[in-house]
Design an enzyme around this catalytic site. Structure first.
Site, PDB file in Angstrom:
ATOM      1  N   GLU A 198       0.830  -1.198   0.000  1.00 11.24           N
ATOM      2  CA  GLU A 198       0.000   0.000   0.000  1.00 11.24           C
ATOM      3  C   GLU A 198       0.867   1.252   0.000  1.00 11.24           C
ATOM      4  O   GLU A 198       1.969   1.259   0.535  1.00 11.24           O
ATOM      5  CB  GLU A 198      -0.931  -0.019   1.216  1.00 11.24           C
ATOM      6  N   CYS A 238       3.602   8.641   0.848  1.00 13.71           N
ATOM      7  CA  CYS A 238       4.084   7.718   1.872  1.00 13.71           C
ATOM      8  C   CYS A 238       4.199   6.349   1.191  1.00 13.71           C
ATOM      9  O   CYS A 238       3.203   5.805   0.726  1.00 13.71           O
ATOM     10  CB  CYS A 238       3.089   7.677   3.028  1.00 13.71           C
ATOM     11  N   CYS A 277       6.305  -7.131   6.892  1.00 22.39           N
ATOM     12  CA  CYS A 277       7.392  -6.620   7.730  1.00 22.39           C
ATOM     13  C   CYS A 277       7.808  -7.714   8.704  1.00 22.39           C
ATOM     14  O   CYS A 277       6.988  -8.513   9.142  1.00 22.39           O
ATOM     15  CB  CYS A 277       6.929  -5.392   8.509  1.00 22.39           C
ATOM     16  N   CYS A 328       6.472  -5.116  15.632  1.00 23.84           N
ATOM     17  CA  CYS A 328       6.066  -4.077  16.594  1.00 23.84           C
ATOM     18  C   CYS A 328       4.616  -4.367  16.991  1.00 23.84           C
ATOM     19  O   CYS A 328       3.762  -4.592  16.134  1.00 23.84           O
ATOM     20  CB  CYS A 328       6.183  -2.685  15.978  1.00 23.84           C
ATOM     21  N   CYS A 335       1.471  -2.317  15.539  1.00 22.08           N
ATOM     22  CA  CYS A 335       1.410  -2.001  14.105  1.00 22.08           C
ATOM     23  C   CYS A 335       0.690  -3.099  13.329  1.00 22.08           C
ATOM     24  O   CYS A 335       0.994  -4.276  13.481  1.00 22.08           O
ATOM     25  CB  CYS A 335       2.828  -1.827  13.556  1.00 22.08           C
ATOM     26  N   GLU A 343      10.423  -2.167   6.742  1.00 25.94           N
ATOM     27  CA  GLU A 343      11.514  -1.452   7.396  1.00 25.94           C
ATOM     28  C   GLU A 343      12.550  -1.093   6.318  1.00 25.94           C
ATOM     29  O   GLU A 343      13.268  -1.974   5.837  1.00 25.94           O
ATOM     30  CB  GLU A 343      12.120  -2.340   8.493  1.00 25.94           C
ATOM     31  N   CYS A 384      -0.817   5.850   9.804  1.00 21.37           N
ATOM     32  CA  CYS A 384       0.387   5.129  10.255  1.00 21.37           C
ATOM     33  C   CYS A 384      -0.001   3.840  10.944  1.00 21.37           C
ATOM     34  O   CYS A 384      -0.842   3.826  11.833  1.00 21.37           O
ATOM     35  CB  CYS A 384       1.165   5.916  11.304  1.00 21.37           C
TER      36      CYS A 384
HETATM   37  N1  SAH Z   1       9.466   0.559   9.752  1.00 19.89           N
HETATM   38  C1  SAH Z   1       9.512   1.983   9.722  1.00 19.89           C
HETATM   39  C2  SAH Z   1       8.441   2.611   8.843  1.00 19.89           C
HETATM   40  C3  SAH Z   1       7.012   2.103   8.914  1.00 19.89           C
HETATM   41  S1  SAH Z   1       5.961   2.580  10.211  1.00 19.89           S
HETATM   42  C4  SAH Z   1       9.417   2.543  11.130  1.00 19.89           C
HETATM   43  O1  SAH Z   1       9.201   1.772  12.044  1.00 19.89           O
HETATM   44  O2  SAH Z   1       9.619   3.739  11.303  1.00 19.89           O
HETATM   45  C5  SAH Z   1       5.666   4.270  10.108  1.00 19.89           C
HETATM   46  C6  SAH Z   1       5.354   4.902  11.462  1.00 19.89           C
HETATM   47  O3  SAH Z   1       4.053   4.533  11.962  1.00 19.89           O
HETATM   48  C7  SAH Z   1       6.325   4.497  12.539  1.00 19.89           C
HETATM   49  O4  SAH Z   1       6.696   5.602  13.315  1.00 19.89           O
HETATM   50  C8  SAH Z   1       5.501   3.537  13.377  1.00 19.89           C
HETATM   51  O5  SAH Z   1       5.999   3.393  14.660  1.00 19.89           O
HETATM   52  C9  SAH Z   1       4.151   4.185  13.327  1.00 19.89           C
HETATM   53  N2  SAH Z   1       3.040   3.311  13.705  1.00 19.89           N
HETATM   54  C10 SAH Z   1       2.980   1.976  13.559  1.00 19.89           C
HETATM   55  N3  SAH Z   1       1.788   1.523  13.998  1.00 19.89           N
HETATM   56  C11 SAH Z   1       1.094   2.600  14.411  1.00 19.89           C
HETATM   57  C12 SAH Z   1      -0.220   2.790  14.920  1.00 19.89           C
HETATM   58  N4  SAH Z   1      -1.048   1.767  15.089  1.00 19.89           N
HETATM   59  N5  SAH Z   1      -0.614   4.060  15.224  1.00 19.89           N
HETATM   60  C13 SAH Z   1       0.215   5.103  15.029  1.00 19.89           C
HETATM   61  N6  SAH Z   1       1.455   4.976  14.518  1.00 19.89           N
HETATM   62  C14 SAH Z   1       1.890   3.750  14.218  1.00 19.89           C
END
Ligand code: SAH
Length: 348
Positions: A96, A109, A116, A120, A123, A168, A341
């Protein structure tokens, strides 16, 4: 099978290699530049679009090459103008990408991996296991598609690119760098590096490598907590890549690039909404010049994580500011279509 040519994706070739291809077949080498312009500046999906080449030249190209372009199969528009694209890759996998419009910017974006591997806990993308890395042109093409949408739907140019989609980026470093090189080169989109931000969980050794490679784009780190125990519980990467290593790498980054880092930070109820966590963040922020984006949590329906109260977020902001650290509270965009995000999970 005799006589069948194994077709290659022409965008895997450098300009020099395309030149050689033409010269070996008795064609003028400037044809290569024309083909390259079609492939990268105009994002041609088909050799027949290359109308300044003769039909026989196009046929010859078709015999030897394919163009493994992406396809935007499903485009959803949010009430706030955000557009989410489901992007099908040549092998059928889907990622996406998101267009985010604001008053003075249009940001693309983009994703760097299918799924991934980092897990986390907050996420949605983490639920998709990592399938593969995207190639440089698949990353590049997501930007081109969004640039075209910006012009078509907003009549405005694309201004910024963030690597905050699926995956990532520092675990697909070579391809991401190659895509950025194309995006910033006159042969490609000629975007300014300072308008590109790479967001990472903060893999220390790769941050050092970027500093050594003298990259010119911006760095954002998804911090979310500055106490090892809590950060490891929500971001397993922290177990092998603790905050001390991250801080070291960031100091190295700043020493080499002299560029500020942005920390992305979500405040969750009962996880990091107390004074202890605020103080830890303030301390972490003293390592190098930085700013903090306090981002809103986008629920992923798991029942564990909940957005902290507005007061708790305010407390973070005012404590940071009192300590001379710029902190902004960021509203999320595109929530109604799961484009915000951490919500990218190929639901559609
Ligand atoms: N892997 C990279 C980029 C992808 S995530 C990274 O971790 O930075 C992009 C951003 O969205 C990151 O800051 C991540 O921590 C945040 N993110 C992930 N899940 C989220 C959620 N449920 N709500 C808000 N931000 C989130």
């Amino acid at each position: 099978m005799v006589g069948v040519i194994e077709k290659r994706d022409i965008r895997k070739l450098s300009l020099e290699e395309v030149k050689t291809f033409f010269v070996e077949r008795g064609e003028k080498s400037f044809r290569a530049q024309q083909v390259y312009d079609w492939l990268w500046k105009k994002a041609a999906k088909d050799f027949d679009q290359m109308t300044n080449l003769s039909i026989s030249t196009r046929e010859m190209l078709k015999e030897h090459f394919t163009i493994n372009h992406i396809r935007v199969d499903n485009m959803q528009r949010s009430e706030d103008g955000t557009i989410k694209n489901a992007v099908t890759l040549y092998d059928g996998l889907v990622v996406e990408s998101v267009l985010i419009p604001t008053k003075d910017r249009i940001t693309a974006c983009v994703s760097s991996q299918v799924g991934c591997s980092l897990d986390c806990k907050f996420c949605a993308t983490a639920r998709l296991k990592r399938m593969r890395n995207l190639s440089p042109d698949e990353i590049y093409d997501q930007v081109v598609a969004i640039k075209q949408q910006a012009e078509l739907f907003f009549n405005r140019p694309l201004t910024n690119i963030v690597f905050m989609g699926m995956g990532e980026p520092l675990l697909n470093y070579i391809n991401v760098i190659e895509a950025i090189t194309k995006l910033t080169s006159p042969e490609g989109l000629n975007m300014a590096s300072r308008r590109i931000t790479l967001s990472t969980v903060g893999i220390a050794k790769m941050i050092k490598k970027m500093a050594d490679d003298d990259v010119k784009f911006n760095l954002a780190v998804s911090l979310h907590d500055a106490i090892n125990e809590t950060r490891s519980a929500i971001m397993p990467i922290n177990e092998t890549n603790p905050l001390e290593d991250l801080a070291d790498a960031l100091k190295y980054w700043y020493k080499k690039t002299k560029r500020k880092v942005t920390y992305e930070y979500v405040v969750w109820k009962d996880i990091n909404d107390t004074q202890e966590h605020i103080q830890a963040l303030v301390k972490f922020c003293k390592h190098i010049p930085c700013k903090v984006n306090l981002i809103e949590y986008n629920p992923i329906d798991d029942g564990v994580f909940q957005q902290a109260s507005p007061e708790a977020v305010q407390r973070y902001q005012s404590t940071l500011e009192k300590n001379g650290i710029v902190a902004r509270i960021r509203k999320s965009r595109g929530k109604d279509i799961d484009a915000a995000c951490g919500q990218l999970a190929n639901k559609s």
